[in-house]
Scaffold this motif. Structure first.
Motif, PDB file in Angstrom:
ATOM      1  N   ARG A   1       0.827  -1.201   0.000  1.00 18.36           N
ATOM      2  CA  ARG A   1       0.000   0.000   0.000  1.00 18.36           C
ATOM      3  C   ARG A   1       0.865   1.256   0.000  1.00 18.36           C
ATOM      4  NH1 ARG A   1      -5.425  -0.846   1.739  1.00 18.36           N
ATOM      5  NH2 ARG A   1      -5.480   1.318   2.392  1.00 18.36           N
TER       6      ARG A   1
ATOM      7  N   GLY B   1      -8.998   5.373  11.427  1.00 22.60           N
ATOM      8  CA  GLY B   1      -7.978   4.454  10.890  1.00 22.60           C
ATOM      9  C   GLY B   1      -8.275   3.032  11.334  1.00 22.60           C
TER      10      GLY B   1
ATOM     11  N   SER C   1     -11.423   1.718   9.607  1.00 22.14           N
ATOM     12  CA  SER C   1     -11.122   1.466   8.189  1.00 22.14           C
ATOM     13  C   SER C   1     -10.369   0.157   8.010  1.00 22.14           C
ATOM     14  CB  SER C   1     -10.265   2.596   7.604  1.00 22.14           C
ATOM     15  OG  SER C   1     -10.930   3.816   7.726  1.00 22.14           O
ATOM     16  N   SER C   2      -9.500  -0.152   8.965  1.00 22.03           N
ATOM     17  CA  SER C   2      -8.670  -1.354   8.812  1.00 22.03           C
ATOM     18  C   SER C   2      -9.490  -2.627   8.973  1.00 22.03           C
ATOM     19  CB  SER C   2      -7.507  -1.333   9.800  1.00 22.03           C
ATOM     20  OG  SER C   2      -7.939  -1.638  11.116  1.00 22.03           O
TER      21      SER C   2
ATOM     22  N   ARG D   1     -13.035  -5.926   5.888  1.00 23.76           N
ATOM     23  CA  ARG D   1     -11.618  -6.289   5.713  1.00 23.76           C
ATOM     24  C   ARG D   1     -10.767  -5.176   5.112  1.00 23.76           C
ATOM     25  NH1 ARG D   1     -13.745 -11.460   4.175  1.00 23.76           N
ATOM     26  NH2 ARG D   1     -13.742 -12.745   6.041  1.00 23.76           N
ATOM     27  N   GLY D   2     -11.202  -3.945   5.270  1.00 21.35           N
ATOM     28  CA  GLY D   2     -10.357  -2.813   4.837  1.00 21.35           C
ATOM     29  C   GLY D   2     -11.044  -1.935   3.819  1.00 21.35           C
TER      30      GLY D   2
ATOM     31  N   THR E   1     -10.778   2.134   1.998  1.00 18.12           N
ATOM     32  CA  THR E   1      -9.849   3.254   1.801  1.00 18.12           C
ATOM     33  C   THR E   1     -10.260   4.435   2.662  1.00 18.12           C
ATOM     34  OG1 THR E   1      -9.599   2.559  -0.477  1.00 18.12           O
ATOM     35  CG2 THR E   1      -8.861   4.787   0.042  1.00 18.12           C
TER      36      THR E   1
ATOM     37  N   PHE F   1       1.023   5.238  10.303  1.00 20.59           N
ATOM     38  CA  PHE F   1       0.039   4.154  10.142  1.00 20.59           C
ATOM     39  C   PHE F   1      -0.328   3.395  11.400  1.00 20.59           C
ATOM     40  CE2 PHE F   1       4.079   2.575   8.235  1.00 20.59           C
ATOM     41  CZ  PHE F   1       4.279   3.514   7.235  1.00 20.59           C
TER      42      PHE F   1
ATOM     43  N   THR G   1      -3.094   2.827  14.116  1.00 21.81           N
ATOM     44  CA  THR G   1      -4.485   3.152  14.397  1.00 21.81           C
ATOM     45  C   THR G   1      -4.825   2.543  15.750  1.00 21.81           C
ATOM     46  OG1 THR G   1      -5.713   1.174  13.723  1.00 21.81           O
ATOM     47  CG2 THR G   1      -4.853   2.566  11.955  1.00 21.81           C
TER      48      THR G   1
ATOM     49  N   SER H   1      -4.188  -1.393  15.034  1.00 21.70           N
ATOM     50  CA  SER H   1      -3.571  -2.089  13.896  1.00 21.70           C
ATOM     51  C   SER H   1      -2.636  -1.126  13.169  1.00 21.70           C
ATOM     52  CB  SER H   1      -4.678  -2.541  12.937  1.00 21.70           C
ATOM     53  OG  SER H   1      -5.437  -1.408  12.523  1.00 21.70           O
TER      54      SER H   1
ATOM     55  N   TYR I   1      -2.254   0.435   9.669  1.00 20.52           N
ATOM     56  CA  TYR I   1      -3.068   0.554   8.450  1.00 20.52           C
ATOM     57  C   TYR I   1      -2.830   1.917   7.825  1.00 20.52           C
ATOM     58  CZ  TYR I   1      -7.145  -0.183   5.412  1.00 20.52           C
ATOM     59  OH  TYR I   1      -7.983  -0.365   4.346  1.00 20.52           O
TER      60      TYR I   1
END
Ligand code: ADP
Ligand code: ZN
Length: 335
Positions: free
Chosen positions: A10, A105, A108-109, A113-114, A116, A134, A136, A149, A151
């Motif tokens: 990513r 964040g 979103s993670s 399963r994720g 944007t 990154f 979160t 996490s 992310y």
């Protein structure tokens, strides 16, 4: 200015400029549905801006305060996303301080399963710290960042003009993380804080802190080695926050005390105090260092009675030293 960073496959792009919403809207057209997540203060101040630039976006706003970085709010956000049929091809936008960014964040993670997300940090602390790296998280059972996490947001939009509406105490709160960055990594930044007009130099100071953090995170994204220098002042800082039950003390302020206790070199301590004076920070919290010891044993950084301690002997350079907790306790002057 534009920077980028990667984590696995990513990529994240950082835009730093004024009138940032001109840029944001260039990228939102790629998405069918956009959800803005913010807190009630930020929403109150910037609702016209949001209406002007993202009139069709859905809005989820919650009460400000660290205690709302909770599982409860995370679940109510997830309810909101499900109820509005948000798919993992849609977009979330975190617009606010560190609380909003960390929570969005995290959601979103895990959402489908994720999904944007974009970050638009509106506090100085979030611009120099939370929006980069990154991490979160939400708090749980009175423990800070205990669920979380790694992310990556897809884009981060940093606009200094948001700082203009921020109360002075919140500006200073962010400055403590900048002072820390100067201390452990960037002497030129520390000197800038020491010798220049901080208010005037703020955009330059924010820029430098961002570039520094990007550099460090790039070398150690998962916080296994060099990134740990950013924990300077945080072992005691977190203990102070926990001891105060996160009341009446902001994160940066707790770190400000933490840095004083974790700095053993008197010359450096004096320089720190000089900057604190410059930003009108008076030390009035009665810190009982002995009371903090039990929290130190619970710190995430502690394992097997040893702790990795960032130690600054020269401004701008930091060593990571493996210490027995008993040694650390002696170092900070506790029993
Ligand atoms: P951080 O963790 O970055 O300090 P928080 O999310 O806890 O941030 O926000 C701190 C406080 O500042 C909250 O009360 C929030 O509503 C408020 N706030 C955030 N951005 C702004 C802004 N640009 N102007 C005024 N108040 C703001
Ligand atoms: Zn911090």
């Amino acid at each position: 200015m534009v920077f980028s960073s990667n984590l696995n496959d990513r990529n994240c792009t950082y835009f730093i400029k004024d009138n940032i919403f001109d840029n944001v809207t260039k990228y939102t057209t790629d998405y069918k549905k956009v959800v803005i997540i913010t807190d009630d203060n930020v929403h109150f101040i910037y609702k016209d801006l949001l209406n002007k630039y993202l009139p069709n976006a859905l809005l989820f706003s919650f009460k400000p305060r660290e205690k709302n970085k909770s599982l409860k709010i995370a679940l109510s956000l997830i309810d909101f996303l499900v109820d509005n049929n948000i798919s993992n091809q849609d977009l979330l936008i975190a617009f606010g301080g560190g609380v909003v960014l960390d929570l969005v964040g995290f959601v979103s993670s895990i959402y489908k399963r994720g999904i944007t997300y974009f970050s638009i940090p509106t506090t100085l602390l979030a611009q120099v710290d939370a929006c980069i790296g990154f991490k979160t998280a939400i708090d749980y059972k009175g423990l800070k960042n205990v669920i979380g996490s790694f992310y990556l947001p897809s884009k981060v939009f940093i606009d200094y003009t948001f700082i203009k509406t921020l109360p002075n105490r919140q500006i200073r709160n962010g400055l403590f993380e900048v002072i820390k960055m100067g201390l452990v990594y960037d002497k030129s930044l520390f000197d800038l804080l020491l010798t220049n007009n901080i208010k005037k130099e703020l955009p330059n100071i924010i820029n430098k802190a961002i570039v520094d953090k990007l550099e460090i995170v790039k070398q150690d994204p998962y916080d296994n080695n060099i990134r740990k220098i950013l924990n300077y002042g945080h072992t005691i800082g977190h203990a102070i926050e926990s001891n105060n039950r996160f009341n009446n003390i902001l994160h940066g302020e707790a770190v400000a005390y933490g840095m004083l206790y974790e700095t053993t070199n008197q010359e450096i301590k004096n320089k720190l105090l000089e900057i604190y004076k410059k930003i009108h920070f008076t030390l009035k919290l009665n810190v009982d260092i002995n009371k903090l010891v039990s929290y130190i044993y619970n710190d995430k950084k502690v394992s097997d009675d040893t702790i990795i301690v960032p130690v600054v002997e020269t401004i701008g350079r930091c060593d990571l030293i493996n210490m027995k907790i008993s040694e650390f306790i002696k170092m900070i002057g506790a029993r």
